[in-house]
Design an enzyme around this catalytic site. Structure first.
Site, short mmCIF file in Angstrom:
data_model
loop_
_atom_site.label_atom_id
_atom_site.label_comp_id
_atom_site.label_asym_id
_atom_site.label_seq_id
_atom_site.Cartn_x
_atom_site.Cartn_y
_atom_site.Cartn_z
N ASP A 168 38.95 8.71 -12.50
CA ASP A 168 39.21 8.43 -11.09
C ASP A 168 40.60 7.83 -10.90
O ASP A 168 41.54 8.22 -11.59
CB ASP A 168 38.10 7.48 -10.59
N HIS B 276 39.34 3.58 -4.77
CA HIS B 276 38.24 4.53 -4.93
C HIS B 276 37.54 4.37 -6.28
O HIS B 276 36.30 4.33 -6.36
CB HIS B 276 38.79 5.94 -4.77
N SER C 284 31.60 11.32 -3.26
CA SER C 284 32.17 10.40 -4.25
C SER C 284 31.30 9.17 -4.42
O SER C 284 31.30 8.55 -5.49
CB SER C 284 33.57 9.94 -3.81
#
Length: 409
Positions: A164, A200, A353
């Site tokens: 990520d 994220h 996600s």
């Protein structure tokens, strides 16, 4: 979605081209959505020795340095990062090449195929709410939300590799009672800064293993940074990160979590197969384009556990991809977890996600409950067979009607 070009090694005897090596081949994914100009992933044929690979790459580098005239700067850097997955023999390299060098590569007998690199991005959207842990721990659930789980397992002895934007490893969610962190850095294909400039990756890691928001509260998480602070990267960079995981993770005790995607990529899907064959369970986001997951990677990889998103009413999220390649659905709308701007920061966001790390955490949970670990096929079967059936509403268009569930309450 990030897709970096992997370039196979081609030998150039002097400057002679392999004009009679076989039929002329074309670049796959040329002109695909998010294609990165003049960047390629070169996949070499299986069985090549290290010396054959080196001979090929040296020849291509020599050719490129002598003939590249129509590219400048970073776009013309030539042979870049190499990759080799020992579990399957999947190997090659990425790079930036002019047209003449590209043709030389395509004509090389060592090359299996060449794929244009493409952009890979995160699958997140901002929104608001907290309910996911209750949903995956109850066959039927309702407010007030509670999380029911086996505390003796809870991911103990497992490691989840978060492929990520990085992880804020100092975040309170990952700190233990003795002051150490269950989060560490592993690999970075983006820059020289081991930090999460986006948030994220930290959010996903919190859903996997955070002490408040995590499914597996005793699991370790490792940052595999392949996306920039802007939330994007390349297929080539992603494959490089996957290569590192395949060569460093402990088989049957490890999970790879990929909340990202891009155009369909043979190279990326082959890397998924290599991770699976290395004994690592791999969980991926279905994608946020409201389309059939068969059109994107890594969601279209058969050996991945592909996760679609539902909201708190069990309805398929409006953005979620769908189709027969979906394995399960999980909470993906209004998910609260850790954020990267401080050690106590949290944020509520939505996307497949967010659904993916719920299932990655669940995979670690099931591995920790298995004596001696468990292989990817066993964990995939456990997740799909234990899922709650028949509760997803909305138009799921051929997707299996299953919601991820830990079987506890």
């Amino acid at each position: 979605m990030l897709t970096n070009g992997l370039i196979s090694l081609l030998a150039i005897a002097g400057l002679a081209t392999n004009a009679f090596a076989g039929p002329i081949r074309k670049v796959s994914n040329a002109g695909a959505a998010g294609a990165i100009a003049d960047k390629y992933i070169v996949v070499l044929k299986k069985g090549l020795s290290d010396s054959a690979v080196s001979k090929h790459t040296n020849r291509i580098s020599s050719f490129h340095s002598n003939v590249a005239r129509d590219l400048t700067g970073a776009r013309a850097h030539g042979v870049g990062r190499k990759f080799r997955f020992s579990s399957t023999g999947f190997n090659g390299y990425v790079g930036g090449f002019d047209k003449a060098t590209l043709q030389e590569i395509l004509n090389s007998p060592e090359v299996d195929y060449v794929e244009q690199d493409t952009v890979v991005t995160t699958y997140a959207e901002q929104t608001d709410s907290t309910w996911g842990l209750d949903r995956i721990s109850h066959e039927d659930y309702s407010a007030p939300y509670t999380y029911e789980y086996d505390e003796t397992a809870a991911g103990a002895g497992t490691t989840v590799y978060v492929i990520d934007t990085g992880i804020r490893i100092s975040h309170d969610e990952f700190q233990t009672v003795n002051g150490s962190s269950r989060a560490t850095w592993g690999f970075n294909s983006v820059d020289k800064t081991d930090s999460d400039g986006n948030g994220h990756g930290t959010h996903c890691a919190g859903t996997i293993a955070g002490k408040t928001y995590g499914v597996s509260k005793k699991a370790k998480v490792v940052a595999v940074k392949v996306l920039s602070a802007g939330g994007s990267g390349s297929t080539a960079g992603v494959v490089s990160g996957m290569n590192w995981v395949a060569e460093n993770a402990t088989p049957n005790f490890s999970v790879a979590s990929m909340s990202l995607g891009g155009s369909k990529s043979a190279a990326l899907n082959t890397a998924v197969d290599a991770i699976f064959n290395a004994g690592i369970t791999i969980v991926v986001a279905a994608g946020n384009e409201n389309q059939d997951a068969k059109n994107v990677s890594p969601a279209s990889a058969p050996n991945a556990i592909t996760v679609g998103a539902i909201d708190s009413s069990n309805k398929i999220a409006s953005f979620s991809n769908w189709g027969t390649l979906i394995d399960v659905f999980a909470p993906g709308v209004g998910v609260l977890s850790s954020w990267a701007t401080s050690d106590k920061e949290t944020k509520t966001i939505s996307g497949t996600s967010m659904a993916c790390p719920h299932v990655a955490g669940l995979a670690a949970y099931y591995i920790s409950a298995s004596e001696g670990g468990a292989d990817p096929a066993t964990i995939t079967d456990k997740i799909t067979s234990s899922a709650v059936s028949g509760q997803v509403t909305g138009n799921i268009r051929g997707s299996p009607n299953k919601i991820a569930y830990n079987g506890y309450a």
